[in-house]
Scaffold this motif. Structure first.
Motif, PDB file in Angstrom:
ATOM      1  N   GLY A  90       0.785  -1.224   0.000  1.00 24.38           N
ATOM      2  CA  GLY A  90       0.000   0.000   0.000  1.00 24.38           C
ATOM      3  C   GLY A  90       0.817   1.273   0.000  1.00 24.38           C
ATOM      4  N   GLN A  91       2.124   1.180   0.208  1.00 22.61           N
ATOM      5  CA  GLN A  91       2.965   2.367   0.183  1.00 22.61           C
ATOM      6  C   GLN A  91       3.278   2.759  -1.259  1.00 22.61           C
ATOM      7  OE1 GLN A  91       6.497   2.306   2.563  1.00 22.61           O
ATOM      8  NE2 GLN A  91       5.509   1.273   4.280  1.00 22.61           N
ATOM      9  N   PRO A  92       3.147   4.040  -1.603  1.00 25.45           N
ATOM     10  CA  PRO A  92       3.486   4.476  -2.961  1.00 25.45           C
ATOM     11  C   PRO A  92       4.950   4.177  -3.287  1.00 25.45           C
ATOM     12  CG  PRO A  92       2.281   6.189  -1.795  1.00 25.45           C
ATOM     13  CD  PRO A  92       2.632   5.143  -0.770  1.00 25.45           C
ATOM     14  N   GLY A  93       5.184   3.557  -4.433  1.00 25.35           N
ATOM     15  CA  GLY A  93       6.540   3.253  -4.861  1.00 25.35           C
ATOM     16  C   GLY A  93       7.039   1.898  -4.407  1.00 25.35           C
ATOM     17  N   ALA A  94       6.213   1.146  -3.657  1.00 22.72           N
ATOM     18  CA  ALA A  94       6.661  -0.159  -3.161  1.00 22.72           C
ATOM     19  C   ALA A  94       6.880  -1.146  -4.306  1.00 22.72           C
ATOM     20  CB  ALA A  94       5.649  -0.726  -2.166  1.00 22.72           C
ATOM     21  N   SER A  95       6.025  -1.091  -5.320  1.00 26.77           N
ATOM     22  CA  SER A  95       6.133  -2.061  -6.424  1.00 26.77           C
ATOM     23  C   SER A  95       7.428  -1.886  -7.204  1.00 26.77           C
ATOM     24  CB  SER A  95       4.934  -1.923  -7.362  1.00 26.77           C
ATOM     25  OG  SER A  95       4.919  -0.665  -8.003  1.00 26.77           O
ATOM     26  N   ILE A 133       6.745  -3.891 -19.301  1.00 26.47           N
ATOM     27  CA  ILE A 133       5.883  -4.106 -18.143  1.00 26.47           C
ATOM     28  C   ILE A 133       5.455  -2.750 -17.591  1.00 26.47           C
ATOM     29  CG2 ILE A 133       5.828  -4.817 -15.721  1.00 26.47           C
ATOM     30  CD1 ILE A 133       5.634  -7.218 -17.303  1.00 26.47           C
ATOM     31  N   LEU A 134       4.176  -2.604 -17.307  1.00 25.08           N
ATOM     32  CA  LEU A 134       3.657  -1.428 -16.627  1.00 25.08           C
ATOM     33  C   LEU A 134       3.191  -1.850 -15.242  1.00 25.08           C
ATOM     34  CD1 LEU A 134       1.579   0.312 -19.452  1.00 25.08           C
ATOM     35  CD2 LEU A 134       3.926   0.793 -18.739  1.00 25.08           C
ATOM     36  N   LEU A 135       3.799  -1.288 -14.217  1.00 20.87           N
ATOM     37  CA  LEU A 135       3.406  -1.561 -12.843  1.00 20.87           C
ATOM     38  C   LEU A 135       2.474  -0.448 -12.390  1.00 20.87           C
ATOM     39  CD1 LEU A 135       6.812  -2.601 -11.235  1.00 20.87           C
ATOM     40  CD2 LEU A 135       4.978  -4.090 -12.021  1.00 20.87           C
ATOM     41  N   ALA A 136       1.236  -0.804 -12.079  1.00 24.20           N
ATOM     42  CA  ALA A 136       0.229   0.193 -11.721  1.00 24.20           C
ATOM     43  C   ALA A 136      -0.108   0.099 -10.238  1.00 24.20           C
ATOM     44  CB  ALA A 136      -1.022  -0.007 -12.561  1.00 24.20           C
ATOM     45  N   GLU A 137      -0.023   1.214  -9.548  1.00 28.92           N
ATOM     46  CA  GLU A 137      -0.415   1.308  -8.152  1.00 28.92           C
ATOM     47  C   GLU A 137      -1.626   2.239  -8.046  1.00 28.92           C
ATOM     48  OE1 GLU A 137       2.815   2.638  -5.786  1.00 28.92           O
ATOM     49  OE2 GLU A 137       4.142   0.967  -6.308  1.00 28.92           O
ATOM     50  N   HIS A 163       2.670  -5.572 -21.102  1.00 33.08           N
ATOM     51  CA  HIS A 163       1.948  -6.270 -20.038  1.00 33.08           C
ATOM     52  C   HIS A 163       1.670  -5.301 -18.891  1.00 33.08           C
ATOM     53  CE1 HIS A 163       3.179  -9.925 -22.137  1.00 33.08           C
ATOM     54  NE2 HIS A 163       4.430  -9.461 -22.099  1.00 33.08           N
ATOM     55  N   VAL A 164       0.507  -5.407 -18.303  1.00 33.79           N
ATOM     56  CA  VAL A 164       0.121  -4.546 -17.186  1.00 33.79           C
ATOM     57  C   VAL A 164      -0.055  -5.394 -15.933  1.00 33.79           C
ATOM     58  CG1 VAL A 164      -1.558  -2.904 -16.290  1.00 33.79           C
ATOM     59  CG2 VAL A 164      -1.052  -2.960 -18.741  1.00 33.79           C
ATOM     60  N   ILE A 165       0.560  -4.952 -14.848  1.00 34.18           N
ATOM     61  CA  ILE A 165       0.404  -5.613 -13.554  1.00 34.18           C
ATOM     62  C   ILE A 165      -0.120  -4.583 -12.560  1.00 34.18           C
ATOM     63  CG2 ILE A 165       1.573  -6.763 -11.636  1.00 34.18           C
ATOM     64  CD1 ILE A 165       3.598  -7.847 -13.595  1.00 34.18           C
ATOM     65  N   TYR A 166      -1.287  -4.836 -12.033  1.00 39.04           N
ATOM     66  CA  TYR A 166      -1.856  -3.965 -11.005  1.00 39.04           C
ATOM     67  C   TYR A 166      -1.441  -4.508  -9.640  1.00 39.04           C
ATOM     68  CZ  TYR A 166      -4.787  -1.627 -14.458  1.00 39.04           C
ATOM     69  OH  TYR A 166      -5.231  -0.885 -15.536  1.00 39.04           O
ATOM     70  N   GLU A 167      -0.621  -3.739  -8.946  1.00 38.88           N
ATOM     71  CA  GLU A 167      -0.128  -4.173  -7.644  1.00 38.88           C
ATOM     72  C   GLU A 167      -1.171  -3.869  -6.571  1.00 38.88           C
ATOM     73  OE1 GLU A 167       1.112  -3.592  -3.727  1.00 38.88           O
ATOM     74  OE2 GLU A 167       1.043  -1.805  -5.011  1.00 38.88           O
ATOM     75  N   GLY A 168      -1.397  -4.838  -5.688  1.00 39.20           N
ATOM     76  CA  GLY A 168      -2.350  -4.653  -4.602  1.00 39.20           C
ATOM     77  C   GLY A 168      -2.851  -5.984  -4.080  1.00 39.20           C
ATOM     78  N   THR A 169      -3.817  -5.920  -3.181  1.00 43.37           N
ATOM     79  CA  THR A 169      -4.365  -7.136  -2.573  1.00 43.37           C
ATOM     80  C   THR A 169      -5.803  -7.397  -3.002  1.00 43.37           C
ATOM     81  OG1 THR A 169      -4.998  -5.840  -0.611  1.00 43.37           O
ATOM     82  CG2 THR A 169      -2.859  -6.955  -0.561  1.00 43.37           C
ATOM     83  N   GLY A 170      -6.337  -6.564  -3.890  1.00 43.32           N
ATOM     84  CA  GLY A 170      -7.704  -6.744  -4.350  1.00 43.32           C
ATOM     85  C   GLY A 170      -7.815  -7.770  -5.454  1.00 43.32           C
ATOM     86  N   GLU A 171      -9.050  -7.953  -5.948  1.00 40.35           N
ATOM     87  CA  GLU A 171      -9.296  -8.927  -7.011  1.00 40.35           C
ATOM     88  C   GLU A 171      -8.609  -8.493  -8.305  1.00 40.35           C
ATOM     89  OE1 GLU A 171     -13.105 -11.028  -9.322  1.00 40.35           O
ATOM     90  OE2 GLU A 171     -13.431  -9.549  -7.716  1.00 40.35           O
ATOM     91  N   GLY A 172      -7.912  -9.423  -8.929  1.00 36.29           N
ATOM     92  CA  GLY A 172      -7.205  -9.122 -10.171  1.00 36.29           C
ATOM     93  C   GLY A 172      -5.904  -8.377  -9.981  1.00 36.29           C
ATOM     94  N   PRO A 213       0.731  13.385  -6.749  1.00 37.00           N
ATOM     95  CA  PRO A 213      -0.291  13.850  -5.829  1.00 37.00           C
ATOM     96  C   PRO A 213       0.333  14.324  -4.527  1.00 37.00           C
ATOM     97  CG  PRO A 213      -0.857  11.722  -6.749  1.00 37.00           C
ATOM     98  CD  PRO A 213       0.540  11.997  -7.147  1.00 37.00           C
ATOM     99  N   LYS A 214      -0.348  15.226  -3.858  1.00 32.87           N
ATOM    100  CA  LYS A 214       0.158  15.765  -2.616  1.00 32.87           C
ATOM    101  C   LYS A 214       0.317  14.662  -1.593  1.00 32.87           C
ATOM    102  CE  LYS A 214      -0.742  19.305   0.896  1.00 32.87           C
ATOM    103  NZ  LYS A 214      -1.682  20.340   1.367  1.00 32.87           N
ATOM    104  N   GLY A 215       1.478  14.608  -0.958  1.00 28.70           N
ATOM    105  CA  GLY A 215       1.731  13.596   0.052  1.00 28.70           C
ATOM    106  C   GLY A 215       2.273  12.294  -0.493  1.00 28.70           C
ATOM    107  N   VAL A 216       2.385  12.170  -1.805  1.00 32.12           N
ATOM    108  CA  VAL A 216       2.887  10.935  -2.407  1.00 32.12           C
ATOM    109  C   VAL A 216       4.281  11.189  -2.950  1.00 32.12           C
ATOM    110  CG1 VAL A 216       2.580   9.220  -4.206  1.00 32.12           C
ATOM    111  CG2 VAL A 216       0.581  10.120  -3.003  1.00 32.12           C
ATOM    112  N   ASP A 217       5.242  10.524  -2.392  1.00 32.68           N
ATOM    113  CA  ASP A 217       6.632  10.658  -2.832  1.00 32.68           C
ATOM    114  C   ASP A 217       7.246   9.269  -2.887  1.00 32.68           C
ATOM    115  OD1 ASP A 217       9.233  11.190  -3.370  1.00 32.68           O
ATOM    116  OD2 ASP A 217       9.485  12.719  -1.831  1.00 32.68           O
ATOM    117  N   PRO A 218       7.229   8.627  -4.063  1.00 26.27           N
ATOM    118  CA  PRO A 218       7.773   7.266  -4.172  1.00 26.27           C
ATOM    119  C   PRO A 218       9.211   7.160  -3.711  1.00 26.27           C
ATOM    120  CG  PRO A 218       6.545   7.841  -6.137  1.00 26.27           C
ATOM    121  CD  PRO A 218       6.679   9.095  -5.327  1.00 26.27           C
ATOM    122  N   MET A 219       9.991   8.226  -3.887  1.00 26.93           N
ATOM    123  CA  MET A 219      11.394   8.157  -3.519  1.00 26.93           C
ATOM    124  C   MET A 219      11.551   8.041  -2.004  1.00 26.93           C
ATOM    125  SD  MET A 219      12.967   8.172  -6.340  1.00 26.93           S
ATOM    126  CE  MET A 219      14.636   8.534  -5.814  1.00 26.93           C
TER     127      MET A 219
END
Length: 231
Positions: A90-95, A133-137, A163-172, A213-219
């Motif tokens: 759930g952390q931005p940039g984890a993937s 590969i596209l990693l989508a968060e 190829h697209v990979i949606y990172e997360g714990t939800g369906e798909g 987005p405000k508050g999101v800093d993957p680095m």
């Protein structure tokens, strides 16, 4: 004046660090670290006693101690990685942090190629054996930037699989612990030379220069990859 090379921490310090960072989140870690050596060494002693030979008893104990140490380290490593993935989820940039731990066959850009400020969707890009590969968060918030990025890549490098990979714990979606496996499962579609050409073309054109987005800093949100690999 030449800069002195950085000294690597000793192995026992790495073990202690892994235990301290895992124990507060894993109530079974300490019981397992105690039970495994006791059981393994106990089996070694029992085998030695049943043999009736002093030499076999000594060798059985030595062998059991070595096996117990290896088993305990294996359990510690596995549970350390498991808990690290859970905390990173759930952390931005984890993937992208996990994807960049792949040492060969794939190369992922540090910066996102597309960001949706409203939905907080982030898309990272990588090129490897299986294509792009596209990693989508960000779940559904990343679908629009993913679709836009797919169209752009298809025009820039036609014929290259995307190829697209949606990172997360939800369906798909793919959880962090399974991310490396999901990336590597794609069949080889590009040679090493072709990968370099595709990566160079995509990097030369670049992606959409959108603000994060405000508050999101993957680095800053990204964990230490060296610690994850035990370095």
């Amino acid at each position: 004046m030449a800069k002195e090379p950085e000294k690597r921490p000793r192995w026992y310090k790495l073990v202690a660090q892994a235990y301290k960072s895992t124990a507060p989140y894993d109530k079974w870690l300490l019981p397992l670290m105690i039970a495994i050596p006791v059981v393994v060494i106990g089996i070694g002693v029992l085998i030695g006693l049943l043999s009736g030979s002093t030499w076999i008893l000594v060798y059985s104990i030595i062998f059991a101690v070595l096996v117990a140490a290896l088993a305990a380290m294996y359990v510690l490593t596995r549970r350390f990685e498991r808990n690290a993935y859970i905390r990173m989820e759930g952390q931005p940039g984890a993937s992208i942090s996990i994807a960049q731990s792949i040492r060969s066959g794939w190369q992922f850009n540090e910066e996102p190629v597309s960001v949706d400020p409203r939905g907080k969707g982030i898309v990272f890009q990588g090129v490897g054996k299986g294509g792009v590969i596209l990693l989508a968060e960000g779940g559904n918030g990343a679908r629009k930037p993913v679709e836009a990025t797919q169209r752009r890549i298809t025009k820039l490098v036609p014929g290259v699989p995307v190829h697209v990979i949606y990172e997360g714990t939800g369906e798909g979606q793919v959880p962090l612990k399974s991310l490396v496996k999901a990336i590597k499962k794609h069949k080889k579609a590009l040679t090493k030379a072709q990968r370099s050409q595709v990566a160079a073309r995509l990097n030369a054109i670049g992606g959409a220069k959108l603000p994060l987005p405000k508050g999101v800093d993957p680095m800053r949100a990204r964990p230490d990859r060296k610690a994850m690999r035990g370095r």
